[in-house]
Design a protein around this motif. Sequence first.
Motif, PDB file in Angstrom:
ATOM      1  N   GLN A  24      -0.038  23.923 -15.442  1.00  0.00           N
ATOM      2  CA  GLN A  24       0.670  24.058 -14.178  1.00  0.00           C
ATOM      3  C   GLN A  24       0.190  23.026 -13.156  1.00  0.00           C
ATOM      4  O   GLN A  24       0.986  22.501 -12.374  1.00  0.00           O
ATOM      5  N   SER A  25      -1.099  22.715 -13.189  1.00  0.00           N
ATOM      6  CA  SER A  25      -1.640  21.690 -12.290  1.00  0.00           C
ATOM      7  C   SER A  25      -1.076  20.308 -12.631  1.00  0.00           C
ATOM      8  O   SER A  25      -0.741  19.526 -11.732  1.00  0.00           O
ATOM      9  N   ILE A  26      -0.960  20.035 -13.916  1.00  0.00           N
ATOM     10  CA  ILE A  26      -0.381  18.758 -14.342  1.00  0.00           C
ATOM     11  C   ILE A  26       1.089  18.685 -13.921  1.00  0.00           C
ATOM     12  O   ILE A  26       1.562  17.663 -13.407  1.00  0.00           O
ATOM     13  N   ALA A  27       1.811  19.775 -14.129  1.00  0.00           N
ATOM     14  CA  ALA A  27       3.217  19.813 -13.712  1.00  0.00           C
ATOM     15  C   ALA A  27       3.329  19.639 -12.197  1.00  0.00           C
ATOM     16  O   ALA A  27       4.219  18.926 -11.706  1.00  0.00           O
ATOM     17  N   SER A  28       2.422  20.244 -11.456  1.00  0.00           N
ATOM     18  CA  SER A  28       2.415  20.109  -9.992  1.00  0.00           C
ATOM     19  C   SER A  28       2.164  18.665  -9.573  1.00  0.00           C
ATOM     20  O   SER A  28       2.745  18.193  -8.581  1.00  0.00           O
ATOM     21  N   SER A  29       1.308  17.971 -10.322  1.00  0.00           N
ATOM     22  CA  SER A  29       1.048  16.570  -9.977  1.00  0.00           C
ATOM     23  C   SER A  29       2.309  15.723 -10.160  1.00  0.00           C
ATOM     24  O   SER A  29       2.594  14.841  -9.345  1.00  0.00           O
ATOM     25  N   PHE A  30       3.093  16.013 -11.203  1.00  0.00           N
ATOM     26  CA  PHE A  30       4.332  15.266 -11.405  1.00  0.00           C
ATOM     27  C   PHE A  30       5.400  15.654 -10.378  1.00  0.00           C
ATOM     28  O   PHE A  30       6.194  14.816  -9.965  1.00  0.00           O
ATOM     29  N   ILE A  31       5.397  16.898  -9.963  1.00  0.00           N
ATOM     30  CA  ILE A  31       6.308  17.315  -8.898  1.00  0.00           C
ATOM     31  C   ILE A  31       5.950  16.591  -7.595  1.00  0.00           C
ATOM     32  O   ILE A  31       6.829  16.098  -6.880  1.00  0.00           O
ATOM     33  N   ALA A  32       4.648  16.494  -7.303  1.00  0.00           N
ATOM     34  CA  ALA A  32       4.198  15.770  -6.107  1.00  0.00           C
ATOM     35  C   ALA A  32       4.567  14.292  -6.197  1.00  0.00           C
ATOM     36  O   ALA A  32       4.952  13.681  -5.195  1.00  0.00           O
ATOM     37  N   LEU A  33       4.492  13.726  -7.400  1.00  0.00           N
ATOM     38  CA  LEU A  33       4.890  12.337  -7.591  1.00  0.00           C
ATOM     39  C   LEU A  33       6.381  12.161  -7.287  1.00  0.00           C
ATOM     40  O   LEU A  33       6.775  11.225  -6.587  1.00  0.00           O
ATOM     41  N   GLY A  34       7.200  13.072  -7.785  1.00  0.00           N
ATOM     42  CA  GLY A  34       8.638  13.021  -7.513  1.00  0.00           C
ATOM     43  C   GLY A  34       8.936  13.149  -6.023  1.00  0.00           C
ATOM     44  O   GLY A  34       9.782  12.434  -5.480  1.00  0.00           O
ATOM     45  N   ILE A  35       8.234  14.051  -5.370  1.00  0.00           N
ATOM     46  CA  ILE A  35       8.415  14.234  -3.920  1.00  0.00           C
ATOM     47  C   ILE A  35       8.007  12.966  -3.167  1.00  0.00           C
ATOM     48  O   ILE A  35       8.665  12.567  -2.202  1.00  0.00           O
ATOM     49  N   SER A  36       6.937  12.302  -3.648  1.00  0.00           N
ATOM     50  CA  SER A  36       6.513  11.058  -2.980  1.00  0.00           C
ATOM     51  C   SER A  36       7.574   9.973  -3.116  1.00  0.00           C
ATOM     52  O   SER A  36       7.798   9.199  -2.183  1.00  0.00           O
ATOM     53  N   PHE A  37       8.254   9.924  -4.269  1.00  0.00           N
ATOM     54  CA  PHE A  37       9.323   8.939  -4.439  1.00  0.00           C
ATOM     55  C   PHE A  37      10.502   9.236  -3.514  1.00  0.00           C
ATOM     56  O   PHE A  37      11.101   8.320  -2.947  1.00  0.00           O
ATOM     57  N   VAL A  38      10.822  10.503  -3.352  1.00  0.00           N
ATOM     58  CA  VAL A  38      11.893  10.885  -2.422  1.00  0.00           C
ATOM     59  C   VAL A  38      11.485  10.511  -0.994  1.00  0.00           C
ATOM     60  O   VAL A  38      12.298   9.971  -0.231  1.00  0.00           O
ATOM     61  N   CYS A  39      10.239  10.757  -0.639  1.00  0.00           N
ATOM     62  CA  CYS A  39       9.752  10.394   0.698  1.00  0.00           C
ATOM     63  C   CYS A  39       9.811   8.880   0.914  1.00  0.00           C
ATOM     64  O   CYS A  39      10.212   8.422   1.991  1.00  0.00           O
ATOM     65  N   LEU A  40       9.432   8.097  -0.101  1.00  0.00           N
ATOM     66  CA  LEU A  40       9.508   6.640   0.013  1.00  0.00           C
ATOM     67  C   LEU A  40      10.950   6.169   0.166  1.00  0.00           C
ATOM     68  O   LEU A  40      11.238   5.256   0.950  1.00  0.00           O
TER      69      LEU A  40
ATOM     70  N   SER B  21       0.829  -1.211   0.000  1.00  0.00           N
ATOM     71  CA  SER B  21       0.000   0.000   0.000  1.00  0.00           C
ATOM     72  C   SER B  21       0.858   1.254   0.000  1.00  0.00           C
ATOM     73  O   SER B  21       0.587   2.199  -0.744  1.00  0.00           O
ATOM     74  N   ILE B  22       1.879   1.246   0.822  1.00  0.00           N
ATOM     75  CA  ILE B  22       2.764   2.412   0.874  1.00  0.00           C
ATOM     76  C   ILE B  22       3.474   2.600  -0.456  1.00  0.00           C
ATOM     77  O   ILE B  22       3.558   3.715  -0.980  1.00  0.00           O
ATOM     78  N   ALA B  23       3.952   1.519  -1.031  1.00  0.00           N
ATOM     79  CA  ALA B  23       4.740   1.621  -2.258  1.00  0.00           C
ATOM     80  C   ALA B  23       3.903   1.959  -3.484  1.00  0.00           C
ATOM     81  O   ALA B  23       4.382   2.667  -4.382  1.00  0.00           O
ATOM     82  N   TYR B  24       2.668   1.478  -3.561  1.00  0.00           N
ATOM     83  CA  TYR B  24       1.864   1.657  -4.768  1.00  0.00           C
ATOM     84  C   TYR B  24       0.783   2.727  -4.641  1.00  0.00           C
ATOM     85  O   TYR B  24       0.491   3.427  -5.601  1.00  0.00           O
ATOM     86  N   VAL B  25       0.173   2.843  -3.486  1.00  0.00           N
ATOM     87  CA  VAL B  25      -0.944   3.785  -3.325  1.00  0.00           C
ATOM     88  C   VAL B  25      -0.455   5.195  -3.011  1.00  0.00           C
ATOM     89  O   VAL B  25      -0.977   6.176  -3.562  1.00  0.00           O
ATOM     90  N   PHE B  26       0.546   5.322  -2.149  1.00  0.00           N
ATOM     91  CA  PHE B  26       1.028   6.637  -1.738  1.00  0.00           C
ATOM     92  C   PHE B  26       1.443   7.529  -2.921  1.00  0.00           C
ATOM     93  O   PHE B  26       1.026   8.688  -2.988  1.00  0.00           O
ATOM     94  N   PRO B  27       2.235   7.038  -3.892  1.00  0.00           N
ATOM     95  CA  PRO B  27       2.593   7.908  -5.021  1.00  0.00           C
ATOM     96  C   PRO B  27       1.385   8.350  -5.849  1.00  0.00           C
ATOM     97  O   PRO B  27       1.305   9.511  -6.286  1.00  0.00           O
ATOM     98  N   ALA B  28       0.436   7.451  -6.055  1.00  0.00           N
ATOM     99  CA  ALA B  28      -0.755   7.806  -6.835  1.00  0.00           C
ATOM    100  C   ALA B  28      -1.587   8.866  -6.115  1.00  0.00           C
ATOM    101  O   ALA B  28      -2.059   9.835  -6.729  1.00  0.00           O
TER     102      ALA B  28
END
Length: 150
Positions: free
Chosen positions: A95-111, A69-76
């Motif tokens: 800009q919203s789409i770009a923000s979503s990809f930035i949030a995805l990158g941040i989630s990978f760093v957090c993981l 769940s942490i690995a697959y759900v959290f990034p989504a």
Amino acid sequence: MLNKGVIKEINGDKIVVKLYKDTSCSHCSGCSGDGKYGKDFEFTTDRKAEIGDTVTFEISAGKVIKAASIAYVFPAVAMILGYFIASKLGFSENQSIASSFIALGISFVCLFLYDKYVVKKQKNSEIDIISIEKEDTSEMIDNCNNKNMF
């Protein structure tokens, strides 16, 4: 979830186990190659073991589901939240789409940080060693000798 592997290395109370691939792993290319072994797994044990012994250990189903769940759900979820937060703040569609990809990158760093600093320290408490068995190589030797005789 039961796992088996062969002890590859022993450093004090830490053992490195080369995991056997099982049928649930056969579709995944996460481990290198198509051989019968998967990745190396390291944990601490107070049991007596030798290199080449077969180790059977169990990780509870709840822990596996939590990790998945942490690995697959959290990034989504992070990606979706990144988009909606940016759109609520009045950003344009792009800009919203770009923000979503930035949030995805941040989630990978957090993981990555979560795995490095939290999971590595807890891993041993989540593993129950069921057995450590001596590898019986006499049968393999007999099979090899019989093949060479013909």
